[in-house]
Design a protein around this motif. Structure first.
Motif, mmCIF file in Angstrom:
data_model
loop_
_atom_site.group_PDB
_atom_site.id
_atom_site.type_symbol
_atom_site.label_atom_id
_atom_site.label_comp_id
_atom_site.label_asym_id
_atom_site.label_seq_id
_atom_site.Cartn_x
_atom_site.Cartn_y
_atom_site.Cartn_z
ATOM 1 N N GLN A 145 0.840 -1.198 0.000
ATOM 2 C CA GLN A 145 0.000 0.000 0.000
ATOM 3 C C GLN A 145 0.883 1.259 0.000
ATOM 4 O O GLN A 145 0.648 2.194 -0.758
ATOM 5 N N ASP A 146 1.921 1.268 0.836
ATOM 6 C CA ASP A 146 2.811 2.433 0.921
ATOM 7 C C ASP A 146 3.582 2.655 -0.369
ATOM 8 O O ASP A 146 3.733 3.767 -0.834
ATOM 9 N N LYS A 147 4.128 1.576 -0.922
ATOM 10 C CA LYS A 147 5.083 1.724 -2.031
ATOM 11 C C LYS A 147 4.412 1.785 -3.398
ATOM 12 O O LYS A 147 4.890 2.475 -4.288
ATOM 13 N N VAL A 148 3.367 0.993 -3.579
ATOM 14 C CA VAL A 148 2.781 0.889 -4.922
ATOM 15 C C VAL A 148 1.378 1.501 -4.953
ATOM 16 O O VAL A 148 0.969 2.103 -5.935
ATOM 17 N N GLY A 149 0.683 1.349 -3.830
ATOM 18 C CA GLY A 149 -0.717 1.791 -3.790
ATOM 19 C C GLY A 149 -1.594 0.654 -4.282
ATOM 20 O O GLY A 149 -1.351 0.102 -5.358
ATOM 21 N N ILE A 150 -2.573 0.267 -3.467
ATOM 22 C CA ILE A 150 -3.460 -0.816 -3.890
ATOM 23 C C ILE A 150 -4.904 -0.336 -3.801
ATOM 24 O O ILE A 150 -5.208 0.603 -3.065
ATOM 25 N N ASP A 151 -5.767 -0.986 -4.570
ATOM 26 C CA ASP A 151 -7.185 -0.602 -4.553
ATOM 27 C C ASP A 151 -8.028 -1.622 -3.809
ATOM 28 O O ASP A 151 -9.145 -1.324 -3.401
ATOM 29 N N GLY A 152 -7.502 -2.828 -3.687
ATOM 30 C CA GLY A 152 -8.271 -3.861 -3.009
ATOM 31 C C GLY A 152 -7.390 -5.073 -2.750
ATOM 32 O O GLY A 152 -6.275 -5.168 -3.287
ATOM 33 N N VAL A 153 -7.911 -5.989 -1.943
ATOM 34 C CA VAL A 153 -7.124 -7.152 -1.527
ATOM 35 C C VAL A 153 -7.922 -8.428 -1.794
ATOM 36 O O VAL A 153 -9.152 -8.439 -1.661
ATOM 37 N N ILE A 154 -7.199 -9.476 -2.186
ATOM 38 C CA ILE A 154 -7.807 -10.803 -2.255
ATOM 39 C C ILE A 154 -7.047 -11.691 -1.274
ATOM 40 O O ILE A 154 -5.817 -11.739 -1.318
ATOM 41 N N ILE A 155 -7.772 -12.333 -0.380
ATOM 42 C CA ILE A 155 -7.130 -13.216 0.594
ATOM 43 C C ILE A 155 -7.335 -14.647 0.146
ATOM 44 O O ILE A 155 -8.470 -15.093 -0.029
ATOM 45 N N THR A 156 -6.227 -15.358 -0.080
ATOM 46 C CA THR A 156 -6.322 -16.737 -0.566
ATOM 47 C C THR A 156 -6.181 -17.734 0.583
ATOM 48 O O THR A 156 -5.787 -17.375 1.687
ATOM 49 N N LYS A 157 -6.489 -18.956 0.273
ATOM 50 C CA LYS A 157 -6.281 -20.112 1.160
ATOM 51 C C LYS A 157 -7.117 -20.021 2.440
ATOM 52 O O LYS A 157 -6.701 -20.512 3.485
ATOM 53 N N LEU A 158 -8.267 -19.400 2.334
ATOM 54 C CA LEU A 158 -9.162 -19.371 3.495
ATOM 55 C C LEU A 158 -9.848 -20.713 3.697
ATOM 56 O O LEU A 158 -10.577 -20.911 4.651
ATOM 57 N N ASP A 159 -9.621 -21.636 2.770
ATOM 58 C CA ASP A 159 -10.136 -22.994 2.933
ATOM 59 C C ASP A 159 -9.240 -23.776 3.880
ATOM 60 O O ASP A 159 -9.620 -24.814 4.390
ATOM 61 N N GLY A 160 -8.038 -23.266 4.109
ATOM 62 C CA GLY A 160 -7.079 -24.006 4.946
ATOM 63 C C GLY A 160 -7.316 -23.755 6.422
ATOM 64 O O GLY A 160 -8.288 -23.123 6.822
ATOM 65 N N ASP A 161 -6.363 -24.211 7.194
ATOM 66 C CA ASP A 161 -6.504 -24.167 8.639
ATOM 67 C C ASP A 161 -5.920 -22.845 9.169
ATOM 68 O O ASP A 161 -5.056 -22.842 10.025
ATOM 69 N N THR A 162 -6.424 -21.732 8.645
ATOM 70 C CA THR A 162 -5.842 -20.457 9.051
ATOM 71 C C THR A 162 -6.467 -19.963 10.345
ATOM 72 O O THR A 162 -7.625 -20.247 10.635
ATOM 73 N N ARG A 163 -5.702 -19.196 11.094
ATOM 74 C CA ARG A 163 -6.232 -18.701 12.365
ATOM 75 C C ARG A 163 -7.126 -17.475 12.176
ATOM 76 O O ARG A 163 -7.860 -17.103 13.064
ATOM 77 N N GLY A 164 -7.007 -16.813 11.053
ATOM 78 C CA GLY A 164 -7.983 -15.768 10.746
ATOM 79 C C GLY A 164 -7.489 -14.336 10.852
ATOM 80 O O GLY A 164 -8.161 -13.415 10.415
#
Ligand code: GDP
Length: 297
Positions: free
Chosen positions: A238-257
């Motif tokens: 966000q600081d260096k390039v600037g982003i407009d939105g985010v996609i979070i992958t691998k939410l099917d896995g055993d992530t803590r959230g």
């Protein structure tokens, strides 16, 4: 399953709250302390947790809540609402230019986050909407990446533009846009090169692409499994390039959230989609309220 441990812990806290009947200020404070611990253990960023608990507490400790007939239920409702708000409240769509105007989307992220896969997933979604996407292989450092994009593009029935690995990404992006104009493609998805860690060269390359062609949307792909690292990376992009939105992958896995809960607050940018598997159809629109319900059980 994602969020399992966080959900279990929160449900325990809520069970106690519901079971109590009348609540004192101290009861609410004790419960929120447990919520705080559960969020920290789920790898939600410390600053985000602190602010979140403060917002919940400000609303939950008033007399109208404590004197209500179901104070426990009301506290739970407040936690739910604040969690939805933390993740952005509303569903945000990827912004496309209207009419026949072309939209150029630049996909960025660390290596392994799921950028190439997600580019192909998005292309499929756009095709379903009646758009004519073009996938562009701008990752010239990993020859396998070009091949992977071609294979995935073919599976999606979406054309892939590549110039091999002997051109620089800016020239590839320029040529791809020209190609898209000639071939009537109205969405150009640039799959850029990632690195294992944040590095100056990667950021410089992305800045150069952005400075040389008209990029309409810069979309960051992060891996939910990497928790706070994903959030730190997001903040750097966000600081260096600037982003407009985010996609979070691998939410099917055993992530803590933690990543899903922190990223909006840390970057100020919306989560657009979530990756729910390796298959190219496993990309879902992000609904903050549904995600909160999933977490809170
Ligand atoms: P890139 O280096 O960022 O381009 O990452 P890739 O697209 O090559 O993805 C890295 C690995 O993550 C691949 O094995 C993908 O199949 C896998 N992957 C990507 N998205 C998801 C997802 O949402 N869920 C799961 N389980 N795996 C994913």
């Amino acid at each position: 399953m994602a969020f399992e441990s966080l959900s279990d812990k929160l449900q325990n806290v809520f069970k106690k709250l519901r079971g109590k009947g009348r609540l004192s200020e101290a009861d609410v404070k004790a419960a929120l302390k447990e919520v705080k611990m559960a969020l920290l253990e789920a790898d939600v960023s410390f600053k985000v947790v602190k602010q979140f608990i403060k917002s919940v507490e400000a609303r939950a400790i008033g007399q109208d809540v404590l004197n209500s007939l179901t104070p426990g239920q009301m506290v739970i409702k407040i936690v739910n609402e604040e969690m939805v708000s933390l993740m952005g409240s509303e569903t945000t769509e990827l912004k496309l230019n209207v009419g026949s105007a072309m939209t150029v989307i630049m996909m960025v992220g660390l290596q392994g986050a799921g950028k190439t896969t997600t580019s192909a997933k998005i292309a499929g979604k756009m095709k379903e909407k009646g758009k004519r996407p073009l996938l562009v292989a701008c990752d010239v450092y990993r020859p396998a990446a070009v091949k992977q994009l071609q294979v995935n593009g073919e599976k999606q029935g979406v054309p892939v533009f590549s110039m091999g690995d002997r051109h620089n990404p800016v020239n590839i992006a320029r040529a791809a846009i020209e190609h898209a104009e000639k071939n009537n493609n109205n969405i150009v998805i640039l799959d850029t090169a990632g690195r294992l860690h944040i590095d100056e060269d990667m950021m410089a390359e992305l800045q150069e692409i952005k400075g040389s062609v008209q990029v309409d949307q810069t979309v960051l792909v992060v891996d939910a499994m990497t928790g706070q690292d994903a959030v730190n990376a997001a903040s750097m992009f966000q600081d260096k390039v600037g982003i407009d939105g985010v996609i979070i992958t691998k939410l099917d896995g055993d992530t803590r959230g933690g990543a899903a809960l922190s990223i909006r607050a840390v970057t100020g940018k919306p989560i657009l989609y979530v990756g729910m598997g390796e298959k190219l159809s496993d990309l879902e629109q992000f609904y903050p309220d549904r995600m909160a319900s999933r977490i809170l059980g």
